[in-house]
Design a protein around this motif. Structure first.
Motif, PDB file in Angstrom:
ATOM      1  N   TRP A 109       0.854  -1.178   0.000  1.00 33.76           N
ATOM      2  CA  TRP A 109       0.000   0.000   0.000  1.00 33.76           C
ATOM      3  C   TRP A 109       0.893   1.232   0.000  1.00 33.76           C
ATOM      4  CZ3 TRP A 109      -0.161   2.835   4.796  1.00 33.76           C
ATOM      5  CH2 TRP A 109       0.425   2.182   5.873  1.00 33.76           C
ATOM      6  N   VAL A 110       0.344   2.425   0.221  1.00 29.45           N
ATOM      7  CA  VAL A 110       1.091   3.650  -0.098  1.00 29.45           C
ATOM      8  C   VAL A 110       1.151   4.613   1.104  1.00 29.45           C
ATOM      9  CG1 VAL A 110       1.418   5.414  -1.868  1.00 29.45           C
ATOM     10  CG2 VAL A 110       0.090   3.383  -2.408  1.00 29.45           C
ATOM     11  N   PRO A 111       2.042   4.360   2.071  1.00 26.20           N
ATOM     12  CA  PRO A 111       2.149   5.272   3.221  1.00 26.20           C
ATOM     13  C   PRO A 111       2.739   6.637   2.902  1.00 26.20           C
ATOM     14  CG  PRO A 111       3.777   3.518   3.371  1.00 26.20           C
ATOM     15  CD  PRO A 111       2.870   3.161   2.246  1.00 26.20           C
ATOM     16  N   MET A 112       3.181   6.855   1.661  1.00 28.35           N
ATOM     17  CA  MET A 112       3.628   8.210   1.323  1.00 28.35           C
ATOM     18  C   MET A 112       2.477   9.212   1.446  1.00 28.35           C
ATOM     19  SD  MET A 112       4.074   7.948  -2.836  1.00 28.35           S
ATOM     20  CE  MET A 112       4.635   9.631  -3.025  1.00 28.35           C
ATOM     21  N   PHE A 113       1.217   8.730   1.371  1.00 30.50           N
ATOM     22  CA  PHE A 113       0.060   9.613   1.555  1.00 30.50           C
ATOM     23  C   PHE A 113      -0.250   9.877   3.034  1.00 30.50           C
ATOM     24  CE2 PHE A 113      -1.017   7.937  -2.741  1.00 30.50           C
ATOM     25  CZ  PHE A 113      -1.095   9.150  -3.397  1.00 30.50           C
ATOM     26  N   SER A 114       0.402   9.165   3.931  1.00 30.97           N
ATOM     27  CA  SER A 114       0.128   9.296   5.361  1.00 30.97           C
ATOM     28  C   SER A 114       0.665  10.618   5.907  1.00 30.97           C
ATOM     29  CB  SER A 114       0.777   8.132   6.121  1.00 30.97           C
ATOM     30  OG  SER A 114       0.386   6.888   5.592  1.00 30.97           O
ATOM     31  N   LEU A 115       0.296  10.925   7.141  1.00 29.52           N
ATOM     32  CA  LEU A 115       0.912  12.052   7.846  1.00 29.52           C
ATOM     33  C   LEU A 115       2.161  11.546   8.555  1.00 29.52           C
ATOM     34  CD1 LEU A 115       0.501  15.102   8.548  1.00 29.52           C
ATOM     35  CD2 LEU A 115      -0.339  14.308  10.761  1.00 29.52           C
ATOM     36  N   HIS A 116       3.254  12.311   8.434  1.00 31.08           N
ATOM     37  CA  HIS A 116       4.558  11.931   8.982  1.00 31.08           C
ATOM     38  C   HIS A 116       5.098  13.064   9.849  1.00 31.08           C
ATOM     39  CE1 HIS A 116       5.156   8.811   5.699  1.00 31.08           C
ATOM     40  NE2 HIS A 116       4.251   9.600   5.143  1.00 31.08           N
ATOM     41  N   ARG A 117       6.006  12.737  10.750  1.00 33.86           N
ATOM     42  CA  ARG A 117       6.836  13.775  11.333  1.00 33.86           C
ATOM     43  C   ARG A 117       7.794  14.239  10.238  1.00 33.86           C
ATOM     44  NH1 ARG A 117       6.334   9.738  14.970  1.00 33.86           N
ATOM     45  NH2 ARG A 117       5.093  10.267  16.817  1.00 33.86           N
TER      46      ARG A 117
ATOM     47  N   THR B 121      11.211   5.104  -6.833  1.00 31.23           N
ATOM     48  CA  THR B 121      11.107   6.358  -6.081  1.00 31.23           C
ATOM     49  C   THR B 121       9.868   6.376  -5.197  1.00 31.23           C
ATOM     50  OG1 THR B 121       9.892   7.542  -7.841  1.00 31.23           O
ATOM     51  CG2 THR B 121      12.308   7.622  -7.914  1.00 31.23           C
ATOM     52  N   GLU B 122       8.891   5.515  -5.491  1.00 31.08           N
ATOM     53  CA  GLU B 122       7.765   5.328  -4.574  1.00 31.08           C
ATOM     54  C   GLU B 122       8.050   4.224  -3.563  1.00 31.08           C
ATOM     55  OE1 GLU B 122       3.548   3.122  -4.800  1.00 31.08           O
ATOM     56  OE2 GLU B 122       3.611   4.897  -6.090  1.00 31.08           O
ATOM     57  N   ILE B 123       8.573   3.100  -4.045  1.00 32.08           N
ATOM     58  CA  ILE B 123       8.746   1.931  -3.188  1.00 32.08           C
ATOM     59  C   ILE B 123       9.709   2.205  -2.042  1.00 32.08           C
ATOM     60  CG2 ILE B 123       9.578  -0.453  -3.102  1.00 32.08           C
ATOM     61  CD1 ILE B 123       8.756  -0.680  -6.074  1.00 32.08           C
ATOM     62  N   MET B 124      10.873   2.788  -2.332  1.00 30.98           N
ATOM     63  CA  MET B 124      11.906   2.909  -1.302  1.00 30.98           C
ATOM     64  C   MET B 124      11.501   3.795  -0.128  1.00 30.98           C
ATOM     65  SD  MET B 124      15.992   3.642  -1.691  1.00 30.98           S
ATOM     66  CE  MET B 124      15.994   5.443  -1.575  1.00 30.98           C
TER      67      MET B 124
ATOM     68  N   LEU C  66      17.892   0.486  -3.477  1.00 29.48           N
ATOM     69  CA  LEU C  66      16.824   0.052  -2.571  1.00 29.48           C
ATOM     70  C   LEU C  66      17.339  -0.969  -1.566  1.00 29.48           C
ATOM     71  CD1 LEU C  66      13.718  -0.296  -1.818  1.00 29.48           C
ATOM     72  CD2 LEU C  66      13.764  -2.202  -3.440  1.00 29.48           C
ATOM     73  N   HIS C  67      18.012  -1.990  -2.053  1.00 33.84           N
ATOM     74  CA  HIS C  67      18.484  -3.055  -1.152  1.00 33.84           C
ATOM     75  C   HIS C  67      19.433  -2.500  -0.097  1.00 33.84           C
ATOM     76  CE1 HIS C  67      19.598  -7.064   0.169  1.00 33.84           C
ATOM     77  NE2 HIS C  67      20.866  -6.665   0.127  1.00 33.84           N
ATOM     78  N   ASN C  68      20.350  -1.644  -0.512  1.00 31.64           N
ATOM     79  CA  ASN C  68      21.298  -1.065   0.436  1.00 31.64           C
ATOM     80  C   ASN C  68      20.583  -0.212   1.480  1.00 31.64           C
ATOM     81  OD1 ASN C  68      24.141  -0.302   1.275  1.00 31.64           O
ATOM     82  ND2 ASN C  68      23.329   1.712   0.742  1.00 31.64           N
ATOM     83  N   GLU C  69      19.643   0.605   1.041  1.00 29.62           N
ATOM     84  CA  GLU C  69      18.953   1.509   1.973  1.00 29.62           C
ATOM     85  C   GLU C  69      18.115   0.742   2.982  1.00 29.62           C
ATOM     86  OE1 GLU C  69      18.971   4.981   2.320  1.00 29.62           O
ATOM     87  OE2 GLU C  69      20.752   4.796   1.044  1.00 29.62           O
ATOM     88  N   ILE C  70      17.353  -0.253   2.527  1.00 34.19           N
ATOM     89  CA  ILE C  70      16.504  -0.968   3.485  1.00 34.19           C
ATOM     90  C   ILE C  70      17.338  -1.888   4.373  1.00 34.19           C
ATOM     91  CG2 ILE C  70      14.445  -0.754   2.058  1.00 34.19           C
ATOM     92  CD1 ILE C  70      14.673  -3.621   1.259  1.00 34.19           C
ATOM     93  N   THR C  71      18.466  -2.389   3.859  1.00 29.14           N
ATOM     94  CA  THR C  71      19.362  -3.190   4.700  1.00 29.14           C
ATOM     95  C   THR C  71      19.912  -2.352   5.837  1.00 29.14           C
ATOM     96  OG1 THR C  71      19.971  -4.679   2.880  1.00 29.14           O
ATOM     97  CG2 THR C  71      21.495  -4.530   4.732  1.00 29.14           C
ATOM     98  N   GLN C  72      20.408  -1.153   5.521  1.00 31.67           N
ATOM     99  CA  GLN C  72      20.950  -0.276   6.568  1.00 31.67           C
ATOM    100  C   GLN C  72      19.880   0.115   7.574  1.00 31.67           C
ATOM    101  OE1 GLN C  72      24.173   0.185   6.857  1.00 31.67           O
ATOM    102  NE2 GLN C  72      24.462  -0.980   4.970  1.00 31.67           N
ATOM    103  N   ALA C  73      18.662   0.366   7.090  1.00 30.31           N
ATOM    104  CA  ALA C  73      17.570   0.728   7.999  1.00 30.31           C
ATOM    105  C   ALA C  73      17.219  -0.427   8.920  1.00 30.31           C
ATOM    106  CB  ALA C  73      16.346   1.161   7.193  1.00 30.31           C
TER     107      ALA C  73
END
Length: 312
Positions: free
Chosen positions: A204-212, A232-235, A285-292
Protein backbone atom coordinates in the motif's frame (compact mmCIF):
# COMPACT_ATOMS: atom_id res chain seq x y z
CA UNK A 1 15.87 26.90 -9.10
CA UNK A 2 13.86 30.09 -8.75
CA UNK A 3 13.22 31.97 -5.52
CA UNK A 4 10.17 30.70 -3.58
CA UNK A 5 6.99 32.74 -3.96
CA UNK A 6 5.38 33.16 -0.53
CA UNK A 7 1.75 34.05 0.00
CA UNK A 8 1.18 37.01 2.32
CA UNK A 9 -0.44 34.71 4.88
CA UNK A 10 2.79 32.74 5.18
CA UNK A 11 5.53 35.27 4.52
CA UNK A 12 5.97 36.57 8.09
CA UNK A 13 6.56 33.07 9.48
CA UNK A 14 8.10 31.12 6.63
CA UNK A 15 11.35 32.92 5.93
CA UNK A 16 14.08 30.31 6.10
CA UNK A 17 17.19 28.82 4.65
CA UNK A 18 17.66 25.10 4.08
CA UNK A 19 21.09 23.56 4.55
CA UNK A 20 22.36 20.57 2.60
CA UNK A 21 21.35 18.34 5.52
CA UNK A 22 17.79 19.60 5.50
CA UNK A 23 18.29 21.46 8.78
CA UNK A 24 16.23 24.62 8.93
CA UNK A 25 17.11 28.06 10.26
CA UNK A 26 13.79 29.62 11.21
CA UNK A 27 12.70 33.23 11.63
CA UNK A 28 9.29 33.96 13.13
CA UNK A 29 6.89 32.41 15.63
CA UNK A 30 8.59 29.11 16.48
CA UNK A 31 5.71 27.75 18.59
CA UNK A 32 3.21 28.31 15.79
CA UNK A 33 5.61 26.87 13.22
CA UNK A 34 6.17 23.61 15.07
CA UNK A 35 2.51 22.88 15.79
CA UNK A 36 1.39 23.14 12.18
CA UNK A 37 1.22 20.74 9.26
CA UNK A 38 2.81 21.03 5.82
CA UNK A 39 1.01 19.76 2.72
CA UNK A 40 3.54 18.74 0.05
CA UNK A 41 2.45 18.90 -3.62
CA UNK A 42 4.74 18.35 -6.62
CA UNK A 43 3.18 19.24 -9.97
CA UNK A 44 4.12 19.38 -13.63
CA UNK A 45 2.04 20.72 -16.53
CA UNK A 46 -1.28 20.00 -14.79
CA UNK A 47 -2.36 23.45 -13.66
CA UNK A 48 -6.07 22.61 -13.90
CA UNK A 49 -5.70 19.89 -11.24
CA UNK A 50 -3.52 21.90 -8.88
CA UNK A 51 -5.67 25.03 -9.07
CA UNK A 52 -8.75 22.92 -8.33
CA UNK A 53 -7.05 21.56 -5.22
CA UNK A 54 -5.96 25.00 -4.02
CA UNK A 55 -9.50 26.32 -4.44
CA UNK A 56 -10.75 23.40 -2.34
CA UNK A 57 -8.35 24.25 0.50
CA UNK A 58 -9.40 27.90 0.32
CA UNK A 59 -13.10 26.93 0.43
CA UNK A 60 -12.65 24.90 3.65
CA UNK A 61 -10.34 27.47 5.28
CA UNK A 62 -7.39 25.11 5.43
CA UNK A 63 -5.07 26.36 8.20
CA UNK A 64 -1.98 24.51 7.01
CA UNK A 65 0.79 25.67 4.71
CA UNK A 66 0.81 24.20 1.21
CA UNK A 67 4.23 23.70 -0.39
CA UNK A 68 4.14 23.52 -4.19
CA UNK A 69 7.09 22.31 -6.28
CA UNK A 70 6.24 23.20 -9.87
CA UNK A 71 8.18 21.65 -12.76
CA UNK A 72 5.75 23.00 -15.35
CA UNK A 73 6.48 24.76 -18.59
CA UNK A 74 5.60 28.44 -18.89
CA UNK A 75 1.96 28.01 -19.95
CA UNK A 76 1.04 26.05 -16.82
CA UNK A 77 3.42 27.77 -14.39
CA UNK A 78 1.95 31.18 -15.28
CA UNK A 79 -1.56 29.91 -14.53
CA UNK A 80 -0.46 28.42 -11.23
CA UNK A 81 1.38 31.55 -10.12
CA UNK A 82 -1.67 33.65 -10.99
CA UNK A 83 -3.86 31.37 -8.85
CA UNK A 84 -1.38 31.53 -5.95
CA UNK A 85 -1.54 35.34 -6.03
CA UNK A 86 -5.37 35.32 -6.10
CA UNK A 87 -5.56 32.95 -3.13
CA UNK A 88 -2.70 34.43 -1.11
CA UNK A 89 -4.97 36.02 1.50
CA UNK A 90 -7.06 32.87 2.00
CA UNK A 91 -4.51 30.06 2.34
CA UNK A 92 -0.81 29.83 3.15
CA UNK A 93 1.23 28.81 0.12
CA UNK A 94 4.94 28.44 -0.50
CA UNK A 95 5.47 28.09 -4.25
CA UNK A 96 8.77 27.12 -5.88
CA UNK A 97 9.21 26.89 -9.65
CA UNK A 98 11.70 24.30 -10.88
CA UNK A 99 12.09 25.18 -14.58
CA UNK A 100 14.76 22.49 -15.01
CA UNK A 101 12.39 19.72 -13.89
CA UNK A 102 10.19 19.50 -16.97
CA UNK A 103 11.90 16.48 -18.51
CA UNK A 104 10.54 12.96 -18.33
CA UNK A 105 13.16 11.30 -16.14
CA UNK A 106 11.81 10.28 -12.73
CA UNK A 107 14.98 11.20 -10.82
CA UNK A 108 14.76 14.78 -12.14
CA UNK A 109 11.06 15.09 -11.55
CA UNK A 110 8.63 14.69 -8.67
CA UNK A 111 10.88 12.81 -6.25
CA UNK A 112 13.40 15.68 -6.19
CA UNK A 113 10.58 18.17 -5.67
CA UNK A 114 9.14 16.09 -2.82
CA UNK A 115 12.49 15.80 -1.08
CA UNK A 116 13.31 19.50 -1.39
CA UNK A 117 9.84 20.61 -0.31
CA UNK A 118 9.96 18.40 2.78
CA UNK A 119 13.40 19.81 3.58
CA UNK A 120 12.03 23.32 3.16
CA UNK A 121 9.05 22.76 5.48
CA UNK A 122 9.50 23.96 9.04
CA UNK A 123 6.30 22.41 10.38
CA UNK A 124 6.45 19.44 12.76
CA UNK A 125 4.30 17.25 10.50
CA UNK A 126 4.04 16.80 6.74
CA UNK A 127 1.79 14.96 4.28
CA UNK A 128 2.27 14.39 0.57
CA UNK A 129 -0.62 14.57 -1.89
CA UNK A 130 -0.79 14.39 -5.68
CA UNK A 131 -1.85 17.50 -7.56
CA UNK A 132 -5.02 15.68 -8.65
CA UNK A 133 -6.04 14.46 -5.17
CA UNK A 134 -7.34 16.04 -1.94
CA UNK A 135 -6.41 15.78 1.74
CA UNK A 136 -9.08 16.58 4.34
CA UNK A 137 -7.65 19.27 6.69
CA UNK A 138 -9.71 18.31 9.77
CA UNK A 139 -8.49 14.74 9.47
CA UNK A 140 -4.88 15.88 9.14
CA UNK A 141 -5.33 17.52 12.52
CA UNK A 142 -6.68 14.29 14.03
CA UNK A 143 -3.72 12.40 12.62
CA UNK A 144 -1.30 14.94 14.14
CA UNK A 145 -2.99 14.48 17.51
CA UNK A 146 -2.44 10.73 17.19
CA UNK A 147 1.27 11.10 16.45
CA UNK A 148 1.65 13.51 19.37
CA UNK A 149 0.20 10.87 21.70
CA UNK A 150 1.98 7.87 20.14
CA UNK A 151 5.69 8.50 19.53
CA UNK A 152 6.22 4.81 18.72
CA UNK A 153 4.26 5.30 15.47
CA UNK A 154 6.04 6.70 12.43
CA UNK A 155 2.97 7.52 10.33
CA UNK A 156 -0.81 7.65 10.49
CA UNK A 157 -3.64 7.87 7.97
CA UNK A 158 -7.43 7.70 7.80
CA UNK A 159 -9.85 6.33 5.23
CA UNK A 160 -9.85 7.22 1.56
CA UNK A 161 -12.14 7.20 -1.45
CA UNK A 162 -11.60 7.45 -5.19
CA UNK A 163 -13.71 8.82 -8.00
CA UNK A 164 -13.76 9.30 -11.76
CA UNK A 165 -15.52 11.63 -14.16
CA UNK A 166 -17.50 10.22 -17.08
CA UNK A 167 -15.91 12.88 -19.28
CA UNK A 168 -13.35 15.58 -18.62
CA UNK A 169 -10.18 15.69 -16.57
CA UNK A 170 -10.55 18.08 -13.66
CA UNK A 171 -14.35 18.51 -13.68
CA UNK A 172 -17.46 16.89 -15.12
CA UNK A 173 -20.18 14.40 -14.26
CA UNK A 174 -19.16 11.83 -11.65
CA UNK A 175 -19.35 8.13 -12.36
CA UNK A 176 -21.62 6.15 -10.05
CA UNK A 177 -18.79 3.70 -9.37
CA UNK A 178 -17.02 5.87 -6.80
CA UNK A 179 -15.67 3.70 -4.01
CA UNK A 180 -13.11 3.28 -1.25
CA UNK A 181 -9.43 3.85 -1.91
CA UNK A 182 -7.61 0.73 -0.73
CA UNK A 183 -4.10 2.19 -0.68
CA UNK A 184 -4.26 3.15 3.02
CA UNK A 185 -3.75 0.31 5.49
CA UNK A 186 -1.59 -0.07 8.60
CA UNK A 187 1.51 -1.83 9.91
CA UNK A 188 1.62 -2.56 13.63
CA UNK A 189 4.09 -5.40 14.20
CA UNK A 190 6.68 -4.57 16.85
CA UNK A 191 9.44 -6.01 14.62
CA UNK A 192 10.73 -3.87 11.75
CA UNK A 193 11.55 -6.93 9.64
CA UNK A 194 8.09 -8.39 10.09
CA UNK A 195 6.50 -5.05 9.22
CA UNK A 196 8.53 -4.89 6.00
CA UNK A 197 7.69 -8.45 4.98
CA UNK A 198 3.98 -7.95 5.62
CA UNK A 199 4.02 -4.57 3.87
CA UNK A 200 5.58 -5.83 0.65
CA UNK A 201 3.36 -8.92 0.70
CA UNK A 202 0.30 -6.63 0.65
CA UNK A 203 1.63 -3.36 -0.73
CA UNK A 204 0.00 0.00 0.00
CA UNK A 205 1.09 3.65 -0.10
CA UNK A 206 2.15 5.27 3.22
CA UNK A 207 3.63 8.21 1.32
CA UNK A 208 0.06 9.61 1.56
CA UNK A 209 0.13 9.30 5.36
CA UNK A 210 0.91 12.05 7.85
CA UNK A 211 4.56 11.93 8.98
CA UNK A 212 6.84 13.77 11.33
CA UNK A 213 8.63 16.08 8.94
CA UNK A 214 12.16 15.16 10.03
CA UNK A 215 11.43 11.44 9.63
CA UNK A 216 9.71 12.00 6.29
CA UNK A 217 12.80 13.81 5.04
CA UNK A 218 14.98 10.89 6.16
CA UNK A 219 12.79 8.51 4.15
CA UNK A 220 13.39 10.61 1.01
CA UNK A 221 16.99 11.60 1.71
CA UNK A 222 18.54 9.28 -0.90
CA UNK A 223 15.55 8.85 -3.20
CA UNK A 224 17.18 11.06 -5.83
CA UNK A 225 19.81 8.33 -6.31
CA UNK A 226 17.10 6.26 -7.99
CA UNK A 227 16.67 6.32 -11.76
CA UNK A 228 13.52 4.18 -11.92
CA UNK A 229 10.19 5.87 -11.18
CA UNK A 230 8.67 2.83 -9.47
CA UNK A 231 11.50 2.67 -6.95
CA UNK A 232 11.11 6.36 -6.08
CA UNK A 233 7.77 5.33 -4.57
CA UNK A 234 8.75 1.93 -3.19
CA UNK A 235 11.91 2.91 -1.30
CA UNK A 236 10.58 5.81 0.81
CA UNK A 237 7.50 3.73 1.63
CA UNK A 238 9.68 0.82 2.78
CA UNK A 239 11.80 3.13 4.94
CA UNK A 240 8.68 4.57 6.56
CA UNK A 241 7.47 1.08 7.49
CA UNK A 242 10.88 -0.05 8.75
CA UNK A 243 11.27 3.13 10.80
CA UNK A 244 8.12 2.63 12.89
CA UNK A 245 4.57 1.45 13.11
CA UNK A 246 1.78 2.93 10.97
CA UNK A 247 -1.81 3.36 12.13
CA UNK A 248 -5.11 3.72 10.29
CA UNK A 249 -7.61 5.75 12.31
CA UNK A 250 -11.33 6.27 11.78
CA UNK A 251 -11.56 9.52 9.84
CA UNK A 252 -12.14 10.59 6.22
CA UNK A 253 -8.62 11.50 5.16
CA UNK A 254 -7.96 11.32 1.39
CA UNK A 255 -9.82 11.62 -1.93
CA UNK A 256 -8.10 10.30 -5.08
CA UNK A 257 -9.15 10.74 -8.69
CA UNK A 258 -8.74 8.12 -11.37
CA UNK A 259 -8.06 9.50 -14.87
CA UNK A 260 -6.01 8.87 -18.00
CA UNK A 261 -3.14 11.18 -16.98
CA UNK A 262 -2.56 9.51 -13.61
CA UNK A 263 0.77 7.70 -13.24
CA UNK A 264 0.22 3.98 -12.72
CA UNK A 265 2.47 0.98 -12.28
CA UNK A 266 3.78 -0.97 -15.24
CA UNK A 267 1.31 -3.56 -16.49
CA UNK A 268 4.07 -5.90 -17.60
CA UNK A 269 6.56 -6.55 -14.79
CA UNK A 270 8.95 -8.37 -17.14
CA UNK A 271 9.25 -5.18 -19.18
CA UNK A 272 9.86 -3.25 -15.96
CA UNK A 273 12.68 -5.42 -14.63
CA UNK A 274 14.25 -5.57 -18.10
CA UNK A 275 14.80 -1.80 -18.20
CA UNK A 276 18.40 -0.56 -17.75
CA UNK A 277 17.29 1.56 -14.78
CA UNK A 278 15.94 -1.41 -12.80
CA UNK A 279 19.13 -3.09 -11.53
CA UNK A 280 20.95 0.06 -10.28
CA UNK A 281 17.75 1.27 -8.62
CA UNK A 282 17.23 -2.12 -6.98
CA UNK A 283 20.77 -2.01 -5.61
CA UNK A 284 20.08 1.40 -4.04
CA UNK A 285 16.82 0.05 -2.57
CA UNK A 286 18.48 -3.06 -1.15
CA UNK A 287 21.30 -1.06 0.44
CA UNK A 288 18.95 1.51 1.97
CA UNK A 289 16.50 -0.97 3.48
CA UNK A 290 19.36 -3.19 4.70
CA UNK A 291 20.95 -0.28 6.57
CA UNK A 292 17.57 0.73 8.00
CA UNK A 293 16.95 -2.82 9.23
CA UNK A 294 20.38 -2.92 10.89
CA UNK A 295 19.52 0.24 12.83
CA UNK A 296 15.98 -0.75 13.77
CA UNK A 297 16.53 -4.45 14.56
CA UNK A 298 20.06 -4.33 15.97
CA UNK A 299 21.18 -7.19 13.73
CA UNK A 300 24.22 -7.69 11.55
CA UNK A 301 24.55 -6.45 7.98
CA UNK A 302 24.32 -10.03 6.73
CA UNK A 303 21.16 -10.80 8.71
CA UNK A 304 19.50 -7.58 7.59
CA UNK A 305 20.41 -8.31 3.96
CA UNK A 306 18.68 -11.70 4.17
CA UNK A 307 15.47 -10.04 5.39
CA UNK A 308 15.72 -7.36 2.68
CA UNK A 309 16.14 -9.98 -0.06
CA UNK A 310 13.24 -12.00 1.29
CA UNK A 311 11.04 -8.90 1.29
CA UNK A 312 12.01 -7.74 -2.23
Amino acid sequence: RSTPLYSSAASDVYKRQVTDLGEIKKVGNLEELLTMIAIIIPTKDRSQFLIRQLCYYASVNCPYTIYIGDGSKVEHSNKIQSAVKKLKDKIKIVYVHYPDRNDNEGKHNSVVCIKELIGMAGEKYAAYVGDDDFLVPNSLGKCADFLEAHPEYRSVQGKGMQFEYIKGKSDGELRLSCGPYRGLKEAESECAGERLLQFLDDYWVPMFSLHRTREFYEDYKNADLLSDMHFTEIMPNCLTIIGGKSKSIDCFYLVRQGHAERWIWANNYLDWISKPSWQPSYEVLHNEITQALVLEMGVSQEEASVVAKKAF
